[in-house]
Design a protein around this motif. Sequence first.
Motif: not given
Length: 270
Positions: A162-164, A167-170, A253-254
């Motif tokens: 979830d952290k990964e 981070r990518v989303k942000k 992730c994206f």
Amino acid sequence: MIEKKSLFTTPKGILIIKQRGIGDVILSTPTIRTIRKYFKYAKVSLVLDTPSTELFTSDPDVDEIIEIRKGIWNILDVIIRIRGKYAIVFDLISTPFSLFLSFLSGAKVRVGWLKPENFRGRFYTHQVDISKSIPAISSNLRAVRRLGMVPVTEKVMVFLSDKEKERVKKKYFKLLSLKEEENIIALHPGHLFETRRWLPERFAQLADLFRVSGYQVVITGSKAEVETVEKVKRFSREDLTFLPPVSLREFACFLSSVDLLITNDGGPLH
């Protein structure tokens, strides 16, 4: 014949060979999950080609990734790493090279494909008849069924924290000026094989249709697919948003952050 109980409690490792495209590797993940369930205490190693290794760096069901790269020194290194360390080999592609690795591993149990017109299957101790064509997930699972295992799932899964993902989303939502509260559609026009690509002009027409309908549209592509992405850009009449080439894990992730993905039959689809 090795008894099933002793087979599943072997202190030696389990080697899985799956050198294929990214999509093919992803479709083998239900087989990997099943192997881990039955071999809880054995070391599970996965042999992959370079492009796919990144997807398994945080996979809890894989203890070691053995990367196949070009060059004789890498091949010699791989042979040294696998020789005498594994009790069982699951060869999920059964090419001449994977058969070569299976045999050189010294494993007493070697599971691989058997084709009536091909003699290579004779070198496996446990042969899997693949003369009947079935979907890729079920086809891979035939290997574990051959040793009496019941598949635990048929769902493909790549582990992303979830952290990964956050981070990518942000990072890329800010870079591309995307609004989280509005629907996002990703279009991935590339594919390794040209014959399996939908025409770039049609991707462009579809992207334009979504844009005029009020949706946020992002065109994605790897470094090898830049030319295809540029064609979509030239055919489009709208001001489209393009995700720059990113790492495979960042890409996964994206994609987990968008509402809809339209792509060819390849890795992003799986």
